[in-house]
Design a protein around this motif. Sequence first.
Motif, PDB file in Angstrom:
ATOM      1  N   ASN A 162       4.816  13.717   8.812  1.00 39.65           N
ATOM      2  CA  ASN A 162       6.195  13.837   7.926  1.00 39.65           C
ATOM      3  C   ASN A 162       6.606  15.380   7.609  1.00 39.65           C
ATOM      4  N   PRO A 210      14.013  13.895   4.020  1.00 37.97           N
ATOM      5  CA  PRO A 210      12.722  13.790   4.402  1.00 37.97           C
ATOM      6  C   PRO A 210      11.998  12.160   4.496  1.00 37.97           C
ATOM      7  N   ILE A 211      10.954  12.272   4.930  1.00 35.31           N
ATOM      8  CA  ILE A 211      10.074  11.114   5.021  1.00 35.31           C
ATOM      9  C   ILE A 211       8.983  10.768   3.966  1.00 35.31           C
ATOM     10  N   ASP A 212       9.621  10.165   2.859  1.00 36.53           N
ATOM     11  CA  ASP A 212       8.717  10.257   1.822  1.00 36.53           C
ATOM     12  C   ASP A 212       7.571   9.334   1.644  1.00 36.53           C
ATOM     13  N   ILE A 213       6.640   9.534   1.198  1.00 35.18           N
ATOM     14  CA  ILE A 213       5.531   8.625   1.222  1.00 35.18           C
ATOM     15  C   ILE A 213       5.365   8.248  -0.346  1.00 35.18           C
ATOM     16  N   ASP A 270       0.746  -1.250   0.285  1.00 36.62           N
ATOM     17  CA  ASP A 270      -0.152   0.037  -0.094  1.00 36.62           C
ATOM     18  C   ASP A 270       0.590   1.173  -0.053  1.00 36.62           C
ATOM     19  N   PHE A 271       1.902   1.210   0.840  1.00 34.39           N
ATOM     20  CA  PHE A 271       2.663   2.570   1.065  1.00 34.39           C
ATOM     21  C   PHE A 271       4.147   2.040   0.915  1.00 34.39           C
ATOM     22  N   GLN A 327      -1.194  13.890 -13.229  1.00 34.33           N
ATOM     23  CA  GLN A 327      -1.037  12.527 -12.098  1.00 34.33           C
ATOM     24  C   GLN A 327      -1.093  13.258 -10.960  1.00 34.33           C
ATOM     25  N   MET A 374       8.618  16.766 -11.563  1.00 38.63           N
ATOM     26  CA  MET A 374       9.005  16.979 -10.186  1.00 38.63           C
ATOM     27  C   MET A 374       8.309  15.742  -9.700  1.00 38.63           C
ATOM     28  N   PRO A 375       8.670  15.218  -8.477  1.00 34.65           N
ATOM     29  CA  PRO A 375       7.873  14.200  -7.665  1.00 34.65           C
ATOM     30  C   PRO A 375       6.550  14.749  -7.260  1.00 34.65           C
ATOM     31  N   ILE A 376       5.624  14.000  -6.930  1.00 38.43           N
ATOM     32  CA  ILE A 376       4.393  14.473  -6.558  1.00 38.43           C
ATOM     33  C   ILE A 376       4.487  13.957  -4.894  1.00 38.43           C
ATOM     34  N   PHE A 427      10.137  17.309   8.221  1.00 39.05           N
ATOM     35  CA  PHE A 427      11.300  16.995   7.414  1.00 39.05           C
ATOM     36  C   PHE A 427      11.084  17.208   5.918  1.00 39.05           C
ATOM     37  N   TYR A 428      10.041  17.963   5.545  1.00 35.48           N
ATOM     38  CA  TYR A 428      10.049  17.968   4.128  1.00 35.48           C
ATOM     39  C   TYR A 428      10.924  19.023   3.467  1.00 35.48           C
ATOM     40  N   GLU A 469      20.108  10.786  -2.678  1.00 41.56           N
ATOM     41  CA  GLU A 469      20.286  11.803  -2.229  1.00 41.56           C
ATOM     42  C   GLU A 469      21.295  11.930  -1.044  1.00 41.56           C
ATOM     43  N   LYS A 487      15.301   8.902   0.368  1.00 40.15           N
ATOM     44  CA  LYS A 487      16.143   9.338  -0.524  1.00 40.15           C
ATOM     45  C   LYS A 487      17.507   8.883  -0.272  1.00 40.15           C
ATOM     46  N   PHE A 503       7.182   9.290 -10.534  1.00 37.12           N
ATOM     47  CA  PHE A 503       7.655  10.401 -10.298  1.00 37.12           C
ATOM     48  C   PHE A 503       8.682  10.689  -9.102  1.00 37.12           C
ATOM     49  N   TYR A 504       9.034   9.622  -8.747  1.00 37.18           N
ATOM     50  CA  TYR A 504       9.552   9.569  -7.429  1.00 37.18           C
ATOM     51  C   TYR A 504      11.261   9.768  -7.615  1.00 37.18           C
ATOM     52  N   GLN A 505      11.854  10.692  -6.903  1.00 36.75           N
ATOM     53  CA  GLN A 505      13.261  10.740  -7.134  1.00 36.75           C
ATOM     54  C   GLN A 505      13.852  10.262  -6.023  1.00 36.75           C
ATOM     55  N   THR A 556       3.188   5.737  -3.107  1.00 35.63           N
ATOM     56  CA  THR A 556       2.077   4.965  -3.524  1.00 35.63           C
ATOM     57  C   THR A 556       1.985   4.640  -4.983  1.00 35.63           C
ATOM     58  N   LYS A 557       1.237   3.698  -5.181  1.00 31.57           N
ATOM     59  CA  LYS A 557       1.304   3.280  -6.611  1.00 31.57           C
ATOM     60  C   LYS A 557       1.054   4.695  -7.554  1.00 31.57           C
ATOM     61  N   GLU A 558       0.192   5.559  -6.962  1.00 30.59           N
ATOM     62  CA  GLU A 558      -0.066   6.679  -7.861  1.00 30.59           C
ATOM     63  C   GLU A 558       1.144   7.528  -8.143  1.00 30.59           C
ATOM     64  N   ASN A 559       1.895   7.773  -7.119  1.00 27.72           N
ATOM     65  CA  ASN A 559       2.833   8.735  -7.556  1.00 27.72           C
ATOM     66  C   ASN A 559       4.221   8.185  -7.712  1.00 27.72           C
ATOM     67  N   VAL A 571      -3.243  11.541  -7.954  1.00 27.87           N
ATOM     68  CA  VAL A 571      -2.651  11.468  -6.448  1.00 27.87           C
ATOM     69  C   VAL A 571      -3.840  11.736  -5.469  1.00 27.87           C
TER      70      VAL A 571
END
Lengths: 352, 352
Positions: free
Chosen positions: B346, A338-341, A303-304, B177, B337-339, B349-350, A312, A309, A349-351, A343-346, B181
Amino acid sequence: MKDENTHYGVKEIARRANVSIATVDRVIHNRPGVSEKTKKKINDIIIELDYQPNVLASRLASRKIISLAVLIPRVSEETDFWEAPLRGVMRAESEIKKYGIQVLPFFFDLNDKHSFTEQAELILKKEVQGILLAPSFIEESRQLITACQKLKIPVVFIDSNVPEQDNLCYIGPHLFQSGYVGAKLLTYRLKENHKVLVVNISKEKDNYSYLQIEDGFRSYFKDHSQPCEIIRIDIKDTDKLSVTKDLTRVLFEHPDIEAIFVTNSRVFSVASFLENAGRKDISLIGYDFLKENIRFLKEGMIDFLICHKPEEQGFRGLMALYQTLVLGSPVEKVHFMPIDIITKENQAFYQN
Amino acid sequence: MKDENTHYGVKEIARRANVSIATVDRVIHNRPGVSEKTKKKINDIIIELDYQPNVLASRLASRKIISLAVLIPRVSEETDFWEAPLRGVMRAESEIKKYGIQVLPFFFDLNDKHSFTEQAELILKKEVQGILLAPSFIEESRQLITACQKLKIPVVFIDSNVPEQDNLCYIGPHLFQSGYVGAKLLTYRLKENHKVLVVNISKEKDNYSYLQIEDGFRSYFKDHSQPCEIIRIDIKDTDKLSVTKDLTRVLFEHPDIEAIFVTNSRVFSVASFLENAGRKDISLIGYDFLKENIRFLKEGMIDFLICHKPEEQGFRGLMALYQTLVLGSPVEKVHFMPIDIITKENQAFYQN
DNA sequence: CTGAAAGCGCTTACAG
DNA sequence: CTGAAAGCGCTTACAG
């Protein structure tokens, strides 16, 4: 065409101090062989003029190469997690190699403390000017750092921290808060009975990272006084069989578990198990942007994913060394990622 | 000590071609005044040697200053969103000003197309070498870009794209997208009746960005054939009174709305309304890491913020110009960019 | 069309 | 303890 940007250089300092630029250079770099008197005179002028050295010229003139060692776990068939920090390190290198910086990578085996010590010794022999370190083994890392302290070699930690240690800085996650976020996300998927399972899959007995994560995870429920029964299980071996066996047992004992939180990147093996067991009703949360994890994320089995990073971390870690060593500018002692979340949807585009 | 890293410079090229380095320099920079014959000879050697120019030496020797214009909305009392891209631009400038790069900022009023055109004309007069642009007004941006094309000035877009335009690149969100999300996150908060409200608060009639977001938002429900009734409302004025009035009306007509999705950063005004109206039962999702939004996120009035790293957009946008202009290396035409998903847990820490 | 020379702001031997 | 000079890899007038 003299605007406020007029920057003075060594030449002007030398002129004002009535010395040669060689002497100015000596003072700037704290090299011996300058009388206290002229030293003071020059330093005063430097401050007065707010002298900013020209890094370009400096690196161009100096044909010295700065070597930085990187000591991180080897990418194994078990997990490709450490590909990302390495990628970040390489990206940093390609950005700063024009300044005469060279990266020497060293790898250790996460299942073998000895390999860590071995590589650490190799690094010390190489006479590098800085070290980027994943301090997976706490005691062994402490030893390396003590040695570096004596040699005045700055050390940067990534991925996990060894507190109360005289390193240059830490660049990585705030593990407690990360577990806290995990718990929050998990509540989105809870239905009736509010029974969750925390899974730690790891061979390394000395990896305390997950304790902080689990701590944060549990704290969330305490803080929100949510009635939630937390079952936990340690899976001491990472192979498929062990995971299957242990999970089968716990799910047999607790068939009403609604969600599973995996404290590290091995969430894919739980996903694989759930898929085979036909338990798509159980929600699943875990760590890290690994290929296998993403596959299960896309399929909806996970799910998540929470992610810090890693690329990075590698990039910034190396740049932190560059900053102290070349630019001489200060770096923050702790830099939380950062604590990145995801999902299937985003995820697309995750970096890292 | 000659390892594989042996890099040849202009001197070696000159020696091999039996010309002076001045001539080599002319060829490298495509400057006129070289016979076709020697030009070819030199170019062949350049290829053979895989010549890599030394940027440090180049920037050091050339005392030319490269000016880059930045044209983005002014930070208004209404919203501090554009602070972040500006911060990113400034950070980029401080990193590359040692290469002789100068940033000239220009600001326009988001409520006034004319101010955009005005500033655009000012930029054209300044004879800058590159432009970073937030193309908020599509037609006006098209005109500026056409002018830049003729002058061979590269233009980078951030925040929103103007497709089919000959710009250097776009750095910003994939809006469709992003809305998708948003819908997914919203489903976490849906309970029984599955009735949601989409709110667009904006004075600008010509801002089509939100259409793509809304499109993505609706597509999610189509794709998952979730029964969900979507009410929508356009609030044409951004002041508190208008927002209150319009929202009061729509919530009176549809008291059973469970969640609200705001298509831009003005989610704080909806949060403020809901707080005053005592409707904490309604979930709220919106955009951007603004101070006011974070306040409501912490309070729990906003459930999720979606964010597209505005600071990084500014930073990367400027660096893209630097890359083409100084390093001469290619840049990707589109960089999404990431979404990012921000929650109460969180947010601390963004990194914008 | 081409080249010799000075210079960018530093560092590095070398000599005293 | 200090300085004069050469050099890093380029660019820039200037002269021919």
